[in-house]
Design a protein around this motif. Structure first.
Motif, mmCIF file in Angstrom:
data_model
loop_
_atom_site.group_PDB
_atom_site.id
_atom_site.type_symbol
_atom_site.label_atom_id
_atom_site.label_comp_id
_atom_site.label_asym_id
_atom_site.label_seq_id
_atom_site.Cartn_x
_atom_site.Cartn_y
_atom_site.Cartn_z
ATOM 1 N N GLU A 1 0.817 -1.217 0.000
ATOM 2 C CA GLU A 1 0.000 0.000 0.000
ATOM 3 C C GLU A 1 0.851 1.268 0.000
ATOM 4 N N ILE A 2 1.968 1.238 0.693
ATOM 5 C CA ILE A 2 2.870 2.400 0.704
ATOM 6 C C ILE A 2 3.412 2.655 -0.700
ATOM 7 N N GLY A 3 3.860 1.610 -1.369
ATOM 8 C CA GLY A 3 4.343 1.742 -2.744
ATOM 9 C C GLY A 3 3.267 2.249 -3.678
ATOM 10 N N ARG A 4 2.038 1.787 -3.476
ATOM 11 C CA ARG A 4 0.926 2.247 -4.313
ATOM 12 C C ARG A 4 0.694 3.735 -4.117
ATOM 13 N N ILE A 5 0.724 4.189 -2.863
ATOM 14 C CA ILE A 5 0.518 5.613 -2.584
ATOM 15 C C ILE A 5 1.602 6.447 -3.259
ATOM 16 N N ILE A 6 2.840 5.998 -3.169
ATOM 17 C CA ILE A 6 3.954 6.740 -3.768
ATOM 18 C C ILE A 6 3.825 6.779 -5.285
ATOM 19 N N LEU A 7 3.650 5.620 -5.917
ATOM 20 C CA LEU A 7 3.581 5.591 -7.384
ATOM 21 C C LEU A 7 2.369 6.346 -7.911
ATOM 22 N N ASP A 8 1.225 6.160 -7.269
ATOM 23 C CA ASP A 8 0.015 6.859 -7.707
ATOM 24 C C ASP A 8 0.211 8.367 -7.584
ATOM 25 N N GLY A 9 0.792 8.790 -6.480
ATOM 26 C CA GLY A 9 1.043 10.216 -6.307
ATOM 27 C C GLY A 9 1.981 10.772 -7.360
ATOM 28 N N LEU A 10 3.085 10.090 -7.589
ATOM 29 C CA LEU A 10 4.054 10.557 -8.589
ATOM 30 C C LEU A 10 3.456 10.581 -9.988
ATOM 31 N N MET A 11 2.624 9.607 -10.283
ATOM 32 C CA MET A 11 1.983 9.563 -11.604
ATOM 33 C C MET A 11 0.983 10.704 -11.789
ATOM 34 N N HIS A 12 0.508 11.254 -10.683
ATOM 35 C CA HIS A 12 -0.472 12.339 -10.743
ATOM 36 C C HIS A 12 0.129 13.695 -10.378
ATOM 37 N N GLY A 13 1.438 13.824 -10.554
ATOM 38 C CA GLY A 13 2.095 15.120 -10.424
ATOM 39 C C GLY A 13 2.457 15.548 -9.022
ATOM 40 N N LYS A 14 2.321 14.670 -8.064
ATOM 41 C CA LYS A 14 2.690 15.022 -6.701
ATOM 42 C C LYS A 14 4.197 14.849 -6.514
ATOM 43 N N THR A 15 4.718 15.553 -5.532
ATOM 44 C CA THR A 15 6.134 15.417 -5.204
ATOM 45 C C THR A 15 6.315 14.235 -4.249
ATOM 46 N N VAL A 16 7.546 13.831 -4.062
ATOM 47 C CA VAL A 16 7.842 12.788 -3.091
ATOM 48 C C VAL A 16 7.406 13.255 -1.705
ATOM 49 N N GLU A 17 7.643 14.515 -1.413
ATOM 50 C CA GLU A 17 7.229 15.080 -0.127
ATOM 51 C C GLU A 17 5.710 14.977 0.059
ATOM 52 N N ASP A 18 4.954 15.288 -0.999
ATOM 53 C CA ASP A 18 3.490 15.144 -0.943
ATOM 54 C C ASP A 18 3.104 13.702 -0.615
ATOM 55 N N CYS A 19 3.773 12.775 -1.245
ATOM 56 C CA CYS A 19 3.485 11.348 -1.025
ATOM 57 C C CYS A 19 3.786 10.949 0.414
ATOM 58 N N MET A 20 4.902 11.430 0.938
ATOM 59 C CA MET A 20 5.247 11.113 2.317
ATOM 60 C C MET A 20 4.230 11.720 3.282
ATOM 61 N N ASN A 21 3.744 12.910 2.976
ATOM 62 C CA ASN A 21 2.717 13.526 3.820
ATOM 63 C C ASN A 21 1.435 12.704 3.805
ATOM 64 N N ALA A 22 1.070 12.178 2.652
ATOM 65 C CA ALA A 22 -0.129 11.334 2.547
ATOM 66 C C ALA A 22 0.042 10.053 3.369
ATOM 67 N N ILE A 23 1.232 9.486 3.331
ATOM 68 C CA ILE A 23 1.516 8.275 4.116
ATOM 69 C C ILE A 23 1.439 8.600 5.605
ATOM 70 N N ALA A 24 2.028 9.727 5.997
ATOM 71 C CA ALA A 24 2.018 10.128 7.407
ATOM 72 C C ALA A 24 0.589 10.339 7.899
ATOM 73 N N GLU A 25 -0.234 10.937 7.066
ATOM 74 C CA GLU A 25 -1.630 11.177 7.438
ATOM 75 C C GLU A 25 -2.398 9.861 7.574
#
Length: 90
Positions: free
Chosen positions: A40-64
């Motif tokens: 699930e963590i990998g999915r959040i990261i890849l999905d975020g990056l594919m939709h223009g989010k930064t790595v930082e954005d992805c980490m914030n989503a994981i933290a939340e």
């Protein structure tokens, strides 16, 4: 590794197809025909990056989502990106 840069999201979209499933996702690497399974963590990261989010954005989503220590999130994200980087250009 800088975690605030936007990855080449258009390029990533061209390289992989992401198929969410319970507990993560299946990743199809278009160039090689490889199938990879990510949690699930990998999915959040890849999905975020594919939709223009930064790595930082992805980490914030994981933290939340997971309410865990920031250092663990950073470490795990860096490891995931290094592993997936063996299969795709980030």
């Amino acid at each position: 590794m800088q975690t605030d840069n936007t990855m080449a999201n258009t390029s990533l979209k061209d390289q992989i197809s992401l198929y969410p499933k319970e507990g993560g996702a299946i990743v199809f690497v278009n160039d090689t025909g490889e199938y990879l399974q990510v949690n699930e963590i990998g999915r959040i990261i890849l999905d975020g990056l594919m939709h223009g989010k930064t790595v930082e954005d992805c980490m914030n989503a994981i933290a939340e989502e997971y309410q865990t220590d920031r250092q663990i999130i950073v470490r795990d994200t860096e490891r995931f990106l290094a592993d997936i980087g063996k299969h795709v250009r980030l």
